[in-house]
Design a protein around this motif. Structure first.
Motif, PDB file in Angstrom:
ATOM      1  N   GLN A  33     -29.995  -4.184  50.225  1.00  0.00           N
ATOM      2  CA  GLN A  33     -29.098  -4.812  51.200  1.00  0.00           C
ATOM      3  C   GLN A  33     -27.742  -4.110  51.187  1.00  0.00           C
ATOM      4  OE1 GLN A  33     -29.892  -7.850  53.522  1.00  0.00           O
ATOM      5  NE2 GLN A  33     -31.408  -6.253  53.240  1.00  0.00           N
ATOM      6  N   LEU A  81     -28.051  -3.545  58.964  1.00  0.00           N
ATOM      7  CA  LEU A  81     -27.211  -3.026  57.873  1.00  0.00           C
ATOM      8  C   LEU A  81     -26.345  -1.880  58.375  1.00  0.00           C
ATOM      9  CD1 LEU A  81     -29.835  -3.112  55.008  1.00  0.00           C
ATOM     10  CD2 LEU A  81     -27.721  -4.463  55.089  1.00  0.00           C
ATOM     11  N   SER A  99     -32.251  -6.299  58.434  1.00  0.00           N
ATOM     12  CA  SER A  99     -32.977  -5.073  58.741  1.00  0.00           C
ATOM     13  C   SER A  99     -32.084  -3.848  58.531  1.00  0.00           C
ATOM     14  CB  SER A  99     -33.454  -5.100  60.192  1.00  0.00           C
ATOM     15  OG  SER A  99     -32.331  -5.010  61.062  1.00  0.00           O
ATOM     16  N   ALA A 100     -32.712  -2.685  58.442  1.00  0.00           N
ATOM     17  CA  ALA A 100     -31.965  -1.435  58.297  1.00  0.00           C
ATOM     18  C   ALA A 100     -30.994  -1.255  59.457  1.00  0.00           C
ATOM     19  CB  ALA A 100     -32.934  -0.255  58.211  1.00  0.00           C
ATOM     20  N   TYR A 136     -27.136 -11.807  52.071  1.00  0.00           N
ATOM     21  CA  TYR A 136     -27.607 -12.377  53.336  1.00  0.00           C
ATOM     22  C   TYR A 136     -28.080 -13.783  53.030  1.00  0.00           C
ATOM     23  CZ  TYR A 136     -30.021 -12.390  57.872  1.00  0.00           C
ATOM     24  OH  TYR A 136     -30.421 -12.661  59.153  1.00  0.00           O
ATOM     25  N   LYS A 189     -33.419 -11.180  54.306  1.00  0.00           N
ATOM     26  CA  LYS A 189     -32.918  -9.809  54.283  1.00  0.00           C
ATOM     27  C   LYS A 189     -32.578  -9.346  55.684  1.00  0.00           C
ATOM     28  CE  LYS A 189     -34.947  -8.044  50.120  1.00  0.00           C
ATOM     29  NZ  LYS A 189     -35.355  -6.846  49.451  1.00  0.00           N
ATOM     30  N   PRO A 210     -29.169   3.294  55.170  1.00  0.00           N
ATOM     31  CA  PRO A 210     -29.379   1.899  54.773  1.00  0.00           C
ATOM     32  C   PRO A 210     -30.451   1.754  53.705  1.00  0.00           C
ATOM     33  CG  PRO A 210     -30.526   2.330  56.818  1.00  0.00           C
ATOM     34  CD  PRO A 210     -29.806   3.603  56.447  1.00  0.00           C
ATOM     35  N   SER A 211     -30.350   0.703  52.923  1.00  0.00           N
ATOM     36  CA  SER A 211     -31.385   0.317  51.963  1.00  0.00           C
ATOM     37  C   SER A 211     -31.656  -1.170  52.150  1.00  0.00           C
ATOM     38  CB  SER A 211     -30.939   0.589  50.528  1.00  0.00           C
ATOM     39  OG  SER A 211     -31.849  -0.034  49.621  1.00  0.00           O
ATOM     40  N   GLU A 212     -32.796  -1.491  52.753  1.00  0.00           N
ATOM     41  CA  GLU A 212     -33.135  -2.906  52.939  1.00  0.00           C
ATOM     42  C   GLU A 212     -33.332  -3.591  51.593  1.00  0.00           C
ATOM     43  OE1 GLU A 212     -36.033  -3.996  55.940  1.00  0.00           O
ATOM     44  OE2 GLU A 212     -35.527  -2.199  57.100  1.00  0.00           O
ATOM     45  N   ASP A 213     -33.939  -2.883  50.618  1.00  0.00           N
ATOM     46  CA  ASP A 213     -34.178  -3.485  49.302  1.00  0.00           C
ATOM     47  C   ASP A 213     -32.872  -3.882  48.625  1.00  0.00           C
ATOM     48  OD1 ASP A 213     -36.915  -3.226  49.582  1.00  0.00           O
ATOM     49  OD2 ASP A 213     -37.002  -1.324  48.503  1.00  0.00           O
TER      50      ASP A 213
END
Length: 128
Positions: free
Chosen positions: A80, A10, A6-7, A110, A4, A75-78
């Motif tokens: 992506q 992203l 990172s925020a 990713y 993944k 951003p949303s890391e979950d």
């Protein structure tokens, strides 16, 4: 991280992709399209290439330019993804025809330490 982004990354990639797609002139849209296609995941390449070619032809035909000024990145890391909100200004023959608040969701995959663009879509400005 391994699988993944990172925020922060992203946000960087989302604003870069928005710049490639939305900040264009008849003379810059072709090279920005080619650069954008280098980031698109293989499954989406054909559809996005067609979309960008149609947009390039339309911009050139009506002598239009668009300029995007990002104002917020969510951003949303979950997921992506990142929602990019800002002002999109449209000029036709050097005359402003629109200046609107817009929001776009930029989705990524990713893999192998490389970001791939999955989708770029306008979303309702109020929504995440």
């Amino acid at each position: 991280e391994r699988d993944k982004a990172s925020a922060e990354y992203l946000e960087q990639m989302g604003s870069f992709i928005a710049w490639l797609v939305l900040d264009v002139t008849p003379s810059s849209i072709d090279w920005k399209r080619d650069m954008l296609l280098g980031y698109v995941e293989p499954a989406q390449h054909g559809a996005l290439k067609t979309r960008q070619e149609l947009e390039a032809a339309r911009l050139k035909r009506i002598n239009a330019s668009t300029a995007f000024m990002p104002q917020q990145l969510v951003p949303s890391e979950d997921a992506q993804s990142v929602v990019v909100r800002g002002r999109l200004r449209t000029l036709v023959n050097s005359q402003e025809t629109a200046n609107d608040l817009k929001a776009y969701r930029v989705e990524f995959s990713y893999a192998g330490a490389r970001m791939h663009l999955k989708s770029f879509k306008e979303v309702p400005n109020a929504g995440n």
